[in-house]
Scaffold this motif. Structure first.
Motif, PDB file in Angstrom:
ATOM      1  N   GLU A 271      -2.260  10.353   4.199  1.00 27.42           N
ATOM      2  CA  GLU A 271      -2.310   9.129   4.973  1.00 27.42           C
ATOM      3  C   GLU A 271      -2.226   7.910   4.054  1.00 27.42           C
ATOM      4  N   ARG A 272      -1.772   6.803   4.633  1.00 26.43           N
ATOM      5  CA  ARG A 272      -1.745   5.553   3.890  1.00 26.43           C
ATOM      6  C   ARG A 272      -3.164   5.158   3.508  1.00 26.43           C
ATOM      7  N   GLU A 273      -3.307   4.642   2.308  1.00 24.48           N
ATOM      8  CA  GLU A 273      -4.617   4.331   1.740  1.00 24.48           C
ATOM      9  C   GLU A 273      -4.637   2.877   1.263  1.00 24.48           C
ATOM     10  N   GLY A 274      -5.691   2.165   1.584  1.00 27.10           N
ATOM     11  CA  GLY A 274      -5.857   0.817   1.062  1.00 27.10           C
ATOM     12  C   GLY A 274      -6.253   0.853  -0.397  1.00 27.10           C
ATOM     13  N   VAL A 275      -5.594   0.050  -1.215  1.00 28.14           N
ATOM     14  CA  VAL A 275      -5.843   0.041  -2.649  1.00 28.14           C
ATOM     15  C   VAL A 275      -6.614  -1.208  -3.069  1.00 28.14           C
ATOM     16  N   SER A 276      -6.104  -2.368  -2.690  1.00 28.96           N
ATOM     17  CA  SER A 276      -6.767  -3.610  -3.073  1.00 28.96           C
ATOM     18  C   SER A 276      -6.378  -4.695  -2.080  1.00 28.96           C
ATOM     19  N   SER A 277      -7.149  -5.778  -2.098  1.00 30.74           N
ATOM     20  CA  SER A 277      -6.781  -6.949  -1.322  1.00 30.74           C
ATOM     21  C   SER A 277      -7.311  -8.185  -2.035  1.00 30.74           C
ATOM     22  N   ILE A 278      -6.643  -9.311  -1.800  1.00 29.51           N
ATOM     23  CA  ILE A 278      -7.067 -10.579  -2.379  1.00 29.51           C
ATOM     24  C   ILE A 278      -6.853 -11.660  -1.335  1.00 29.51           C
ATOM     25  N   SER A 279      -7.870 -12.499  -1.148  1.00 30.40           N
ATOM     26  CA  SER A 279      -7.783 -13.537  -0.137  1.00 30.40           C
ATOM     27  C   SER A 279      -6.806 -14.627  -0.554  1.00 30.40           C
ATOM     28  N   ALA A 280      -6.460 -15.480   0.395  1.00 29.60           N
ATOM     29  CA  ALA A 280      -5.483 -16.533   0.133  1.00 29.60           C
ATOM     30  C   ALA A 280      -5.958 -17.473  -0.983  1.00 29.60           C
ATOM     31  N   ASN A 281      -7.249 -17.759  -1.027  1.00 32.68           N
ATOM     32  CA  ASN A 281      -7.748 -18.656  -2.084  1.00 32.68           C
ATOM     33  C   ASN A 281      -8.160 -17.910  -3.344  1.00 32.68           C
ATOM     34  N   GLY A 282      -7.986 -16.593  -3.346  1.00 35.26           N
ATOM     35  CA  GLY A 282      -8.292 -15.796  -4.523  1.00 35.26           C
ATOM     36  C   GLY A 282      -9.754 -15.524  -4.757  1.00 35.26           C
ATOM     37  N   ALA A 283     -10.615 -16.023  -3.892  1.00 31.54           N
ATOM     38  CA  ALA A 283     -12.054 -15.905  -4.130  1.00 31.54           C
ATOM     39  C   ALA A 283     -12.605 -14.530  -3.774  1.00 31.54           C
ATOM     40  N   THR A 284     -11.914 -13.823  -2.910  1.00 30.02           N
ATOM     41  CA  THR A 284     -12.413 -12.534  -2.435  1.00 30.02           C
ATOM     42  C   THR A 284     -11.418 -11.438  -2.769  1.00 30.02           C
ATOM     43  N   THR A 285     -11.888 -10.429  -3.487  1.00 32.04           N
ATOM     44  CA  THR A 285     -11.069  -9.254  -3.773  1.00 32.04           C
ATOM     45  C   THR A 285     -11.831  -8.012  -3.334  1.00 32.04           C
ATOM     46  N   ALA A 286     -11.084  -6.985  -3.042  1.00 29.24           N
ATOM     47  CA  ALA A 286     -11.682  -5.707  -2.653  1.00 29.24           C
ATOM     48  C   ALA A 286     -10.826  -4.586  -3.203  1.00 29.24           C
ATOM     49  N   TYR A 287     -11.491  -3.473  -3.502  1.00 28.25           N
ATOM     50  CA  TYR A 287     -10.792  -2.331  -4.088  1.00 28.25           C
ATOM     51  C   TYR A 287     -11.265  -1.047  -3.423  1.00 28.25           C
ATOM     52  N   GLY A 288     -10.318  -0.124  -3.279  1.00 24.97           N
ATOM     53  CA  GLY A 288     -10.689   1.182  -2.791  1.00 24.97           C
ATOM     54  C   GLY A 288     -11.516   1.926  -3.822  1.00 24.97           C
ATOM     55  N   ASP A 289     -12.350   2.839  -3.362  1.00 26.41           N
ATOM     56  CA  ASP A 289     -13.258   3.543  -4.262  1.00 26.41           C
ATOM     57  C   ASP A 289     -12.523   4.294  -5.370  1.00 26.41           C
ATOM     58  N   SER A 290     -11.357   4.809  -5.057  1.00 27.35           N
ATOM     59  CA  SER A 290     -10.636   5.630  -6.030  1.00 27.35           C
ATOM     60  C   SER A 290     -10.012   4.812  -7.159  1.00 27.35           C
ATOM     61  N   VAL A 291      -9.938   3.496  -7.004  1.00 26.96           N
ATOM     62  CA  VAL A 291      -9.289   2.675  -8.030  1.00 26.96           C
ATOM     63  C   VAL A 291     -10.226   1.651  -8.658  1.00 26.96           C
ATOM     64  N   LYS A 292     -11.449   1.548  -8.161  1.00 26.66           N
ATOM     65  CA  LYS A 292     -12.394   0.570  -8.699  1.00 26.66           C
ATOM     66  C   LYS A 292     -12.590   0.789 -10.191  1.00 26.66           C
ATOM     67  N   GLY A 293     -12.548  -0.318 -10.922  1.00 33.21           N
ATOM     68  CA  GLY A 293     -12.729  -0.255 -12.367  1.00 33.21           C
ATOM     69  C   GLY A 293     -11.449   0.024 -13.129  1.00 33.21           C
ATOM     70  N   ARG A 294     -10.376   0.398 -12.418  1.00 29.24           N
ATOM     71  CA  ARG A 294      -9.105   0.690 -13.091  1.00 29.24           C
ATOM     72  C   ARG A 294      -8.002  -0.266 -12.672  1.00 29.24           C
ATOM     73  N   PHE A 295      -8.039  -0.724 -11.430  1.00 27.83           N
ATOM     74  CA  PHE A 295      -6.995  -1.599 -10.896  1.00 27.83           C
ATOM     75  C   PHE A 295      -7.563  -3.004 -10.711  1.00 27.83           C
ATOM     76  N   THR A 296      -6.706  -3.999 -10.908  1.00 32.98           N
ATOM     77  CA  THR A 296      -7.086  -5.392 -10.696  1.00 32.98           C
ATOM     78  C   THR A 296      -5.949  -6.115  -9.989  1.00 32.98           C
ATOM     79  N   THR A 297      -6.294  -6.884  -8.966  1.00 33.95           N
ATOM     80  CA  THR A 297      -5.274  -7.669  -8.269  1.00 33.95           C
ATOM     81  C   THR A 297      -5.512  -9.148  -8.541  1.00 33.95           C
ATOM     82  N   THR A 298      -4.440  -9.863  -8.829  1.00 35.75           N
ATOM     83  CA  THR A 298      -4.530 -11.283  -9.139  1.00 35.75           C
ATOM     84  C   THR A 298      -3.395 -12.033  -8.456  1.00 35.75           C
TER      85      THR A 298
END
Length: 125
Positions: free
Chosen positions: A44-71
């Motif tokens: 199934e499709r899996e959420g990896v990361s997200s970043i808000s329009a102002n960049g203040a809020t980011t979120a990461y899926g459990d499987s990628v936390k600490g390894r992936f960064t979105t900017t």
């Protein structure tokens, strides 16, 4: 409406940086929450990361936390997904998607209005 780039073949432990940009002039990424999703064959499709329009809020899926960064690159109107310490389980087609700014974070696919065609990431020795 969106286009991803930067995918490819990389060895385990390696890194890749994916980019998401708007194609044409109808959508300004700076005004949207941008998420990365991925889908591996047979999964199934899996959420990896997200970043808000102002960049203040980011979120990461459990499987990628600490390894992936979105900017965000506001000047270049791009969103990046830096992927480090890649493992074979990260192999998938990666998609970026845009949602209205009130979404802020998360991966409810129905809230995302625009999607890219995807870029393949393969992690293999």
């Amino acid at each position: 409406q969106l286009v991803e780039s930067g995918g490819g073949l990389v060895q385990p432990g390696g890194s890749l940086r994916l980019s998401c940009a708007a194609s044409g002039s109808t959508l300004d990424l700076d005004d949207y929450t941008i998420a990365w999703f991925r889908q591996a064959p047979g999964k199934e499709r899996e959420g990896v990361s997200s970043i808000s329009a102002n960049g203040a809020t980011t979120a990461y899926g459990d499987s990628v936390k600490g390894r992936f960064t979105t900017t965000r690159d506001y000047a270049g109107k791009k969103v990046y997904l830096q992927m480090n310490n890649l493992v074979p389980e990260d192999t998938a087609v990666y998609y970026c998607a845009a949602a209205q700014p009130w979404v802020r974070a998360g991966w409810v696919a129905g809230l995302y209005d625009a999607w890219g065609q995807g870029t393949q990431v393969t992690v293999s020795s």
